[in-house]
Design a protein around this motif. Structure first.
Motif, short mmCIF file in Angstrom:
data_model
loop_
_atom_site.label_atom_id
_atom_site.label_comp_id
_atom_site.label_asym_id
_atom_site.label_seq_id
_atom_site.Cartn_x
_atom_site.Cartn_y
_atom_site.Cartn_z
N ARG A 47 7.27 15.30 13.80
CA ARG A 47 5.90 14.78 13.71
C ARG A 47 4.93 15.95 13.75
O ARG A 47 5.09 16.86 14.56
N THR A 48 3.91 15.92 12.90
CA THR A 48 2.89 16.96 12.90
C THR A 48 1.52 16.32 12.68
O THR A 48 1.38 15.35 11.92
N ILE A 49 0.54 16.88 13.34
CA ILE A 49 -0.86 16.51 13.11
C ILE A 49 -1.63 17.82 13.06
O ILE A 49 -1.72 18.55 14.05
N THR A 50 -2.19 18.15 11.91
CA THR A 50 -2.89 19.42 11.72
C THR A 50 -4.23 19.16 11.05
O THR A 50 -4.31 18.36 10.09
N SER A 51 -5.27 19.79 11.54
CA SER A 51 -6.60 19.63 10.95
C SER A 51 -7.35 20.94 11.01
O SER A 51 -7.15 21.75 11.92
N VAL A 52 -8.23 21.15 10.04
CA VAL A 52 -9.09 22.32 10.00
C VAL A 52 -10.47 21.85 9.52
O VAL A 52 -10.58 21.00 8.62
N ILE A 99 -16.58 20.79 5.68
CA ILE A 99 -15.37 20.38 4.95
C ILE A 99 -14.27 20.20 5.99
O ILE A 99 -14.06 21.06 6.84
N TYR A 100 -13.57 19.07 5.91
CA TYR A 100 -12.53 18.72 6.89
C TYR A 100 -11.25 18.36 6.14
O TYR A 100 -11.28 17.62 5.15
N LEU A 101 -10.13 18.92 6.59
CA LEU A 101 -8.83 18.67 5.97
C LEU A 101 -7.81 18.44 7.07
O LEU A 101 -7.77 19.18 8.06
N VAL A 109 -7.89 26.41 17.89
CA VAL A 109 -8.50 27.72 17.71
C VAL A 109 -9.93 27.55 17.20
O VAL A 109 -10.15 26.84 16.21
N GLY A 110 -10.88 28.19 17.87
CA GLY A 110 -12.26 28.21 17.42
C GLY A 110 -12.87 29.59 17.56
O GLY A 110 -14.07 29.73 17.81
N TRP A 140 -15.53 27.75 12.18
CA TRP A 140 -14.19 27.25 11.90
C TRP A 140 -13.57 26.65 13.16
O TRP A 140 -13.67 27.22 14.25
N THR A 141 -12.88 25.53 13.01
CA THR A 141 -12.06 24.96 14.09
C THR A 141 -10.72 24.55 13.49
O THR A 141 -10.66 24.00 12.39
#
Length: 800
Positions: free
Chosen positions: A634-639, A649-651, A611-612, A617-618
């Motif tokens: 399994r999960t891979i999540t980033s914002v 800022i990246y998380l 989502v952008g 924000w991405t």
């Protein structure tokens, strides 16, 4: 009439005489002793050798103009002279037309190209730009620096000599000490040769002398120039205190080298050499880090990285490439020594490859055929941990690999045929070794258009083996042939919609794949190059769960997926994407990665979202959900939030149940704006503007301190696996960088490294591979340099 007469008298020789004969007043005729005019301007065309209307013009303006026709002109009071890119302002300007020379005094300002000079007295020949300037302050746009001097001698448009100079990109204010300054007896600047040579040079930082040299060379343009690069100070738990002083050698337009002598308190003296070359048809680089005697081990340590690629025109377009990555010993990777960096630091690859691609025009029903020939040799060096009892299996080496592939070239029928022979060896003598020849073929017929597609495909995987020692069933020769069939279908549906204040296009993209592959017993055959594929949104639509050639999974399965995208109607940019996919087995799968037959009919569900829609924000996430246990596998999540340049800022969170769980945080943000993230989120742009630092009364922004870093934390082990903390200070005329890194090398051990670097803008420039800059660029998602490689300020509202 009087003004016109004065302009005509400014013309030289016959031109002025011709106008006089045409009826000009007697006072304006050539030969009149002098003339005086108040508050006006003149244009004096310079004829020189070229002559004619195309010659440059000298333009003079002043409160008072006087002179003698064709000889001299005196301008007094707010006097200005312009010629081409040269502009001169002074209290008094005298122009001698015969010599094309100008003399100025009083408050003199000279602008030429992208530099300007302020002083008391100037004598300059304007055509060749030769002369002198007394007591000037100067600024050179090409270096973004300037200073003051007793005298500047101009030796043409692109050369000058500055005497008794103080040079800096910081403001030089009388009575104040600049952040850094280079004082010299004499400086020669040659912009054509991209060289500045300072004699009797002393470099001071914050008033402290840090470097004194009888002769010092530095670049004066953005072009490459031999010379010293910014030094680097580092400290490491493995290597101790280290000092590196890189020297850049511009050997030729197509060759350069960087030599970096390094002194480490715990390891000793080392030298790193990077050589790059570019020739017509081929190019490459070589990097060698050599530590003749490690004070810790008493042995020589080294790492070699080299690569070259090119083509051989005499061999019919034959292309080649080779790469070498080697280290002296197995402990090199965990000792933090430079030169052996790779994505897998314990597995170093070296290979050489030849390839040729040709287009065969058959003229038959096959149409044009693309033929690709290739040959390769691949070797591996595995750095085993001598302090650990756990050893990693060594991959097989190809010595050699030879193959040829044919495929269609733009035809309606998509097909390919590949045949290849390999010799597999292994440094681990307990592993089976041998040769393999295989044949891979497939043919597909895509049907449909941009809105829908149906593709039936036939495939074949045939391999023959010959091993040096018997296989598990006692044979040394074996072969197998496995056919396959798949039917892939996909659709793209669109509709116009709106949302978030935009006109949007939404797509609906279903996909259905059926695949069937018969079972063939492969348990006794060697496995040289196959491994289980990662289960993700791409591989779920594969008809084989293995990579390589040696293993082919049996299948009778259907895979279904659905994707929807939101596109900006005006630009076509993708603003959001959502997807789901799952595989269904019509029968048990007997050939699996762990050797246990798979009887569960439904695979895990794969969910994806990107989502952008909101500016700055991405958001990205990928989920693997097990429907039998109702748990996420399994999960891979980033914002990521990046409201403006140099603010991000990246998380991210990564989970692989039963194996690992990792939390990552990365950032780049001005410390003076620490209040702005919350202010921007809660109060919008007005609060964000209030949170920014104000500019100085002169309009110049103050220097800014940036915080940058990245943290990787293992939630399962409850320990930090990697941490990078850095500070960058952009003072306008100098940039300071500090970085600290702590990296885990095993479950019990970690290495710590500190790095410091100072860049003097206008005197020395950063190299692409210098630390700690490369550490931040390679490991901080979204990191941006404060300034671009040319030394200019980045698109940064806080940069001076």
């Amino acid at each position: 009439m009087t003004r016109a007469c004065l302009l005509l008298l400014a013309l030289s020789g016959a031109a002025a005489g011709a106008h006089a004969q045409a009826g000009a007043p007697a006072a304006c005729r050539p030969g009149a002793p002098a003339w005086v005019r108040e508050g006006g301007g003149l244009q004096l065309p310079w004829t020189g050798e070229a002559g004619g209307a195309d010659a440059e013009q000298v333009q003079v303006e002043a409160d008072r103009l006087s002179g003698q026709t064709g000889r001299s002109l005196l301008a007094e009071g707010r006097a200005t002279l312009r010629r081409g890119v040269l502009s001169l302002q002074a209290d008094r300007i005298e122009y001698l037309q015969d010599d094309d020379r100008v003399r100025a005094s009083g408050s003199v300002r000279l602008d030429r190209d992208d530099g300007h000079f302020l002083g008391t007295e100037l004598d300059l020949q304007t055509e060749h730009q030769e002369g002198y300037f007394l007591s000037p302050r100067f600024y050179l746009g090409r270096t973004q620096a300037g200073g003051r001097a007793e005298r500047v001698d101009f030796i043409g448009r692109n050369r000058m000599v500055v005497r008794a100079a103080a040079y800096s990109s910081c403001d030089l204010v009388d009575g104040e000490t600049p952040a850094w300054v280079l004082t010299t007896r004499r400086v020669r600047l040659d912009f054509d040769a991209n060289e500045g040579v300072a004699e009797g040079a002393v470099l001071r930082f914050q008033g402290v002398p840090i470097l004194a040299l009888p002769v010092m060379s530095f670049p004066v343009t953005d072009a490459r120039k031999s010379g010293w690069l910014p030094p680097m100070i580092s400290t490491s738990s493995n290597s101790g205190l280290g000092l590196s002083a890189p020297y850049y050698w511009n050997i030729a337009p197509d060759q350069d080298m960087t030599l970096t002598p390094t002194l480490m308190s715990k390891r000793g003296a080392a030298l790193e050499t990077e050589y790059r070359y570019l020739q017509p048809g081929w190019s490459g680089e070589a990097n060698l880090f050599a530590l003749p005697k490690d004070l810790q081990t008493g042995q020589a340590r080294w790492a070699l990285r080299s690569a070259q690629r090119g083509s051989l025109d005499l061999a019919g377009g034959l292309r080649y490439d080779w790469s070498v990555l080697r280290a002296s010993d197995g402990d090199y990777w965990k000792d933090g020594l430079r030169g052996a960096e790779s994505l897998t630091p314990r597995l170093l690859s070296s290979s050489g490859r030849l390839g040729q691609t040709r287009l065969l025009r058959t003229g038959g029903w096959l149409g044009d055929v693309e033929q690709r020939f290739y040959a390769r040799v691949q070797q591996w060096q595995l750095l085993q941990d001598s302090a650990s009892g756990t050893r990693i299996a060594t991959p097989y080496q190809r010595a050699p690999q030879v193959g040829v592939q044919w495929s269609d070239h733009g035809g309606a029928l998509q097909w390919s045929l590949q045949t290849e022979a390999n010799r597999f060896t292994n440094v681990d003598t307990t592993q089976i070794q041998g040769s393999r020849a295989h044949l891979l073929g497939q043919v597909a017929l895509p049907l449909g258009d941009a809105g829908w597609r149906v593709t039936p495909k036939l495939s074949l995987n045939s391999a023959s083996y010959q091993t040096d020692t018997p296989m598990s069933d006692g044979r040394r020769h074996a072969s197998r042939t496995i056919p396959g069939f798949s039917l892939d279908s996909a659709w793209t549906l669109e509709r116009e919609t709106a949302g978030f204040g935009r006109a949007l296009v939404q797509t609906l993209e279903p996909r259905l794949l059926y695949a069937i592959t018969p079972w063939r017993d492969q348990s006794a055959l060697p496995n040289f190059d196959s491994a289980a594929l990662d289960f993700n949104a791409t591989t779920v639509f594969s008809d084989n769960v293995f990579s390589g050639v040696d293993r082919v999974s049996d299948a009778n399965q259907v895979t279904a997926g659905l994707t929807t995208r939101y596109l900006d109607r005006s630009s076509g940019a993708e603003l959001a994407r959502f997807g789901i996919a799952q595989r269904y087995l019509l029968r048990d799968q007997r050939i699996t990665a762990d050797g246990v037959p798979l009887s569960s009919r439904f695979s895990d569900v794969l969910l994806q979202a990107s989502v952008g829609l909101v500016p700055s924000w991405t958001f990205d996430t990928s989920l693997q959900f097990n429907t039998d246990t109702d748990r996420l596998v399994r999960t891979i999540t980033s914002v990521r939030w990046a409201p403006e340049p140099l603010h991000s800022i990246y998380l991210s969170h990564r989970l692989k149940r039963g194996a690992s769980e990792q939390l990552a945080l990365a950032w780049q943000w001005p410390l003076s704006d620490l209040a702005s993230p919350l202010a921007r989120l809660m109060g919008g742009s007005a609060a964000a503007a209030a949170a920014r630092p104000s500019a100085s009364p002169t309009g110049e922004c103050r220097g800014r301190l940036y915080g940058v870093g990245g943290l990787d934390y293992s939630l399962q082990d409850r320990r930090m696996s990697s941490a990078i903390l850095g500070l960058e200070y952009d003072a306008g005329c100098w940039i300071g960088r500090f970085a600290a890194r702590r990296q885990s090398t095993s479950a019990q051990n970690a290495s710590t490294q500190l790095m410091l670097q100072i860049e003097f803008v206008g005197l020395s420039r950063l190299s692409a591979g210098s630390n700690p800059l490369s550490l931040l660029k390679d490991n901080i998602p979204g990191y941006q340099m404060l300034r671009d490689p040319r030394g200019t300020a980045a698109d940064n509202p806080g940069a001076p």
